[in-house]
Scaffold this active site. Structure first.
Site, PDB file in Angstrom:
ATOM      1  CB  SER A   3      -0.862   0.023   1.261  1.00 11.17           C
ATOM      2  OG  SER A   3      -1.649  -1.123   1.320  1.00 11.17           O
TER       3      SER A   3
ATOM      4  CG  HIS B 132       6.454  17.202  -0.885  1.00 11.62           C
ATOM      5  ND1 HIS B 132       7.770  17.590  -1.042  1.00 11.62           N
ATOM      6  CD2 HIS B 132       6.391  16.603   0.325  1.00 11.62           C
ATOM      7  CE1 HIS B 132       8.460  17.236   0.036  1.00 11.62           C
ATOM      8  NE2 HIS B 132       7.641  16.633   0.882  1.00 11.62           N
TER       9      HIS B 132
ATOM     10  NE  ARG C 158      12.236  21.041   1.493  1.00 20.91           N
ATOM     11  CZ  ARG C 158      10.964  21.191   1.830  1.00 20.91           C
ATOM     12  NH1 ARG C 158      10.548  22.316   2.368  1.00 20.91           N
ATOM     13  NH2 ARG C 158      10.099  20.225   1.620  1.00 20.91           N
TER      14      ARG C 158
END
Ligand SMILES: Cc1cc2nc3c(=O)[nH]c(=O)nc-3n(C[C@H](O)[C@H](O)[C@H](O)COP(=O)(O)OP(=O)(O)OC[C@H]3O[C@@H](n4cnc5c(N)ncnc54)[C@H](O)[C@@H]3O)c2cc1C
Lengths: 670, 252
Positions: free
Chosen positions: A42, A257, A273
């Site tokens: 999944s 994103h 980041r």
């Protein structure tokens, strides 16, 4: 007619579905889980960066607690979230992570003493406390005040899902893979299970249940480029919508994103980041501090994505045959760190870009990533309009994310919402009212309906090519329902999608006529449903004439609390209609713990609701009163917005932290 | 300026649909134009869309994370999604993984095989009768140990090691590197309270750790580069000691 009976049918074998299943099974109910793929495949497995829970073990997480997690989440949502539900969530997240630890997740741990980290491109030394040694550590993520995101390297979702699925094996949970729910069975506003197609043999059968839970994940694949797995096609939302009764919430709330690689759209985690990586432009210049001097590269996702597009529009992108992009620089983290904590990222860079991210910059662009919208539920996870239907995880609009989800809050939500929903579902199934009271003709006619649809698709002649329709839809979403939106384009998008939807009634499965495993047939019926989902997103975006979180209108740049502090609610009662029916659910400022305010990014352009100021004053009074009485933070919170009675009793307890030991704790084994 | 001309790829695929009566395995070859950055994920979808809509294969994450798309690529098991065509010769042969039940063409039923394995090995944490309280601080674990467990936890059950295993060809019940790796993972984990003897009962025979012929097929093909051989060797030594003790009647 093949009918399978169970107490609870769970559609979806990702984190949310499996946690629901283990929960109801522990309460003594029968459960069957359906999944398109082996549960361990999944999309949850792809979560890299981590799971938010306010454990406060690591030095940079010190002082963290539910209150701060709550505040970050509400601000992140741009005040779109349901505050009571967020409270339920933040209180349960530490329990969820500790349970997963117990089930075997090898969370990365705190190591006492000094270690180096990169913060704002500078090397700093962080000293971890001795008493935190060996407890679960955390990394920094966007939009959070504390380092709260717990992780296993950058394979967090994988480890969580494996532990969860193994638990399901231990509990002997009946999982049927390669089985697709294609319609919900319902009668008199009550859901009784689903019609299910076996993707290997093509057999259709009816799974009849007291309660049905949709945990099918997001709908990112309505876009041609997405970080989502190819099976994230919104089928759960679509079959709920096709009941004509269940509602979807905030379908226009779609997250992009900042850092997916170009061109294929595979994600590199926010952890890049979080751990100190930075964005750079064509000149190698680090541009985020110019836009967001405070949070810089770690501003909330919606903000960073918009700033990147703005910067690209200024001509600061790197041009490539796949269009302009920017750079993600993680070279400053050093090889050792990358190979330990960002190894999936490294593998992805090597396999798909042929680069070594310890030496070279990564080409990135903001890309569709997460579906905040979904099946609208109340706090128990039950549909507000179709009894016996529940939804949790990314498939649902429960609603803790509002218009922008914080990184790390999603896998956290999947588990927490599964834990909580399982209790409410079990409560429901314990009661006599849950008994299955459905006419067998009804089941038969739902089954027949799906058979007929499939036969039509296979036998139709001179019809439309589903691949073509689907590609057009994906492109419309990319071009017109993206990061920056405007009325003209959205109007075009809606009209074009309507036309595609009409054409999709005449799809013909070409060149592949098998009734058993047949990818072309699957694509055909899913395309019809995806078009409806795409329409709910585009139409919701057109109607919402404000900018909130990830929904950003160039023609309406203000967040408009006065008119738009409300959730978009959609249903599709008339199957022949080409648009959903829309209504709105007002958010009540007067009962909020944190009334709408400035999120702290860019210029404040909020059109204030008069209630916000009134509520702020009330809270001020309440707080000074509470201080006078010497209340602790839990009492104060309860004064502002009581929520605890909504939680299942077993999840009401306080969470222990190093600085908040529980008085009742038995002595810990060493 | 150098003008690049794209290659024409010849992709031959072993086709067979067990659900179609009378269907026989056959190779079919498709010619497509290679594009920059093309992976087998892109190539196969291209073939499905433009040449043969009935072609069956499995992709989920298409990022090398979920393990769905293992297949035999020019004779070697690997993940198709992250295989760049430019790393392959112009003629590419694809076949489904052996051992697993065939669903059709390149799609195999690894899920039921892996679940069977997990149940057989009880691949989950076995706790003592516990009063676990999720409100309390978690049990500490040495950071290095957590990392070590994670290292083995990275297995994605793709089936490559099973397909590349010499022993399984001869011993159908062999648990494979995937199974032994799981035992190594739990054996390392202090939260799993099983004793070495318990593990011995699971893998202390020819279908377990003593069946491995150390042909190294598994480690060579593991897309996650798990240290399979050294873990199998370690387990073998460990299990041997336990086996000896067991035979000597000590039973401790
Ligand atoms: C690349 C990537 C990285 C991410 N990283 C993070 C992160 O670091 N932290 C974080 O918090 N979040 C992260 N997310 C988000 C997070 O992973 C997902 O939101 C979350 O895992 C969704 O879990 P779920 O259980 O709701 O659904 P999924 O895991 O998507 O599972 C859906 C299930 O439903 C089944 N299914 C679907 N349709 C049907 C049907 N019709 N019939 C039967 N079964 C069906 C599928 O087979 C599957 O088992 C990331 C997302 C992406 C795309």
């Amino acid at each position: 007619m093949k009918i399978i009976y169970t107490d609870i049918l769970v559609i979806g074998g990702g984190l949310a579905g499996l946690r629901t299943a283990t929960g109801v099974k522990s309460r003594g109910h029968d459960v069957i889980v359906l999944s398109l793929v082996p549960p361990k495949r999944s999309h949850s497995a792809a979560a890299q960066g981590g799971m938010q829970a306010s454990l406060a073990n690591s030095f940079m997480g010190q002082g963290d607690n539910e209150d701060i997690h709550f505040e970050d989440t509400i601000k992140g949502s741009d005040w779109g979230a349901d505050q009571k539900v967020v409270r339920m969530f933040v209180n349960t997240a530490p329990k969820a992570i500790r349970e997963l630890t117990h089930w075997g997740v090898p969370w990365s741990r705190v190591k006492q003493g000094d270690h180096q980290a990169i913060i704002n491109t500078k090397k700093v030394t962080i000293t971890e406390q001795d008493n935190a040694h060996g407890l679960i550590t955390a990394r920094d993520f966007g939009g959070t005040k504390k380092w709260r995101t717990c992780y296993t390297s950058d394979g967090t979702g994988h480890s969580m899902l494996y532990a969860m699925d193994n638990k399901a094996h231990e509990q002997k949970i009946d999982v049927r893979e390669r089985m697709e729910a294609v319609a919900l069975i319902h009668e008199n506003k009550r859901c009784y299970g689903a019609i299910v197609r076996n993707l290997m043999t093509g057999e259709l059968s009816a799974f009849v249940a007291k309660a049905t839970t949709i945990a099918t994940g997001g709908y990112g694949r309505i876009y041609s480029v997405s970080t989502n797995a190819v099976i994230c096609e919104g089928m759960g939302q679509a079959i709920a919508l096709e009941t004509g009764i269940a509602t979807l919430g905030n379908m226009e709330a779609i997250q992009f994103h900042p850092t997916a690689i170009v061109p294929v759209g595979i994600l590199t985690t926010e952890g890049c980041r979080g751990d100190g990586g930075v964005l750079r432009d064509v000149d190698g210049y680090r541009f985020m501090p110019d836009y967001e001097p405070q949070k810089k590269d770690l501003a909330s996702r919606d903000v960073v994505s918009r700033r990147m597009i703005e910067h690209l529009r200024k001509g600061k992108g790197v041009s490539s045959r796949y269009g302009d992009h920017l750079w993600l620089d993680i070279t400053l983290l050093g090889r050792k760190h990358i190979e330990k904590n960002l190894r999936e990222v490294k593998e992805i860079c090597e396999s798909f870009l042929g680069i070594d991210p310890a030496k070279e910059w990564i080409p990135v662009r903001p890309t569709q990533h997460y579906s905040m919208g979904g099946i609208r539920t109340n706090y128990t996870g039950e549909s507000q309009t179709l009894k016996g239907l529940y939804a949790c995880g990314e498939a649902a609009c429960w609603d803790i994310h509002g218009f922008n989800r914080l990184g790390g809050n999603s896998v956290s939500e999947t588990v927490v919402s599964g834990m909580l929903a399982a209790e409410y579902i079990a409560d429901f199934c314990d009661k006599a009212e849950s008994s299955v009271d459905v006419n067998s003709n009804t089941i038969g006619s739902f089954l027949q309906q799906e058979k007929d649809k499939i036969e039509f698709l296979l036998n139709n002649e001179n019809g439309e090519d589903a691949y073509e329709l689907r590609q057009s839809m994906e492109q419309i979403m990319m071009d017109k329902v993206g990061i920056f939106r405007n009325g003209t384009e959205l109007e075009h998008a809606v009209n074009e999608l309507k036309a595609l939807l009409l054409r999709s009634n005449n799809i013909e499965v070409k060149r592949s006529k098998s009734r058993a495993a047949n990818p072309a047939l699957v694509n055909a019926y899913r395309t019809q449903r995806m078009l409806k989902i795409a329409l709910t997103a585009a139409y919701g975006a057109l109607l919402r004439t404000e900018s909130r979180g990830a929904h950003s209108r160039e023609d309406y740049p203000e967040r408009n609390d006065e008119e738009w502090l409300k959730r978009t609610i959609m249903s599709w009662p008339d199957p022949d209609s080409d648009v959903p029916v829309v209504s709105y659910e007002q958010l009540d400022i007067k009962s909020m713990e944190l009334p709408p305010g400035f999120r702290g990014y860019g210029k404040d352009m909020t059109i204030q609701h008069p209630d916000s100021e009134i509520r702020r004053e009330e809270i001020k009074k309440c707080l000074s009163n509470a201080r006078e009485q010497g209340m602790d933070r839990f009492k104060v919170q309860a004064e502002l917005m009581a929520y605890e009675d909504l939680l299942p009793e077993k999840y009401r307890g306080k969470n222990e932290r190093l600085v908040e030991p529980l008085a009742t704790r038995p002595s810990r084994k060493s | 300026m150098k003008i690049e001309t794209n290659r024409r790829l010849k992709i031959s695929i072993l086709r067979f649909d067990p659900h179609v009566k009378g269907d026989k395995p056959r190779m079919e070859t498709y010619e497509i134009e290679e594009a920059p950055g093309m992976t087998l994920f892109i190539a196969l979808n291209d073939i499905r869309q433009h040449h043969d809509a009935s072609l069956k294969f499995d992709f989920v994450c298409r990022a090398g994370i979920c393990g769905s798309c293992a297949m035999i690529i020019n004779g070697k098991p690997d993940l198709a999604c992250r295989t760049l065509t430019k790393k392959l010769p112009g003629e590419i042969t694809l076949a489904p993984l052996p051992v697993f039940e065939l669903i059709g063409d390149l799609s195999v039923f690894t899920g039921n095989w892996m679940r069977g394995l997990n149940e057989r090995l009880e691949a989950w944490i076995h706790e003592e009768e516990s009063e676990f309280n999720f409100n309390l601080l978690e049990e500490p674990m040495e950071p290095e140990l957590a990392d070590e467990i994670y290292e083995l936890d990275r297995c994605i059950e793709c089936g490559c090691c099973v397909a590349g295993c010499g022993t399984i060809q001869m011993r159908e019940e062999f648990v494979g590197a995937v199974g032994l790796n799981k035992i190594a993972r739990y054996q390392l984990d202090p939260r799993d309270k099983r004793s070495d003897k318990d593990y011995y009962d699971l893998i202390g025979d020819e279908d377990g750790v003593f069946g491995c012929m150390t042909l190294l097929g598994c480690e060579d093909v593991c897309p996650k580069n798990l240290p399979l051989q050294s873990k199998i060797a370690y387990l073998r030594r460990k299990m041997l000691t336990i086996g000896m003790k067991d035979k000597s009647g000590c039973g401790c």
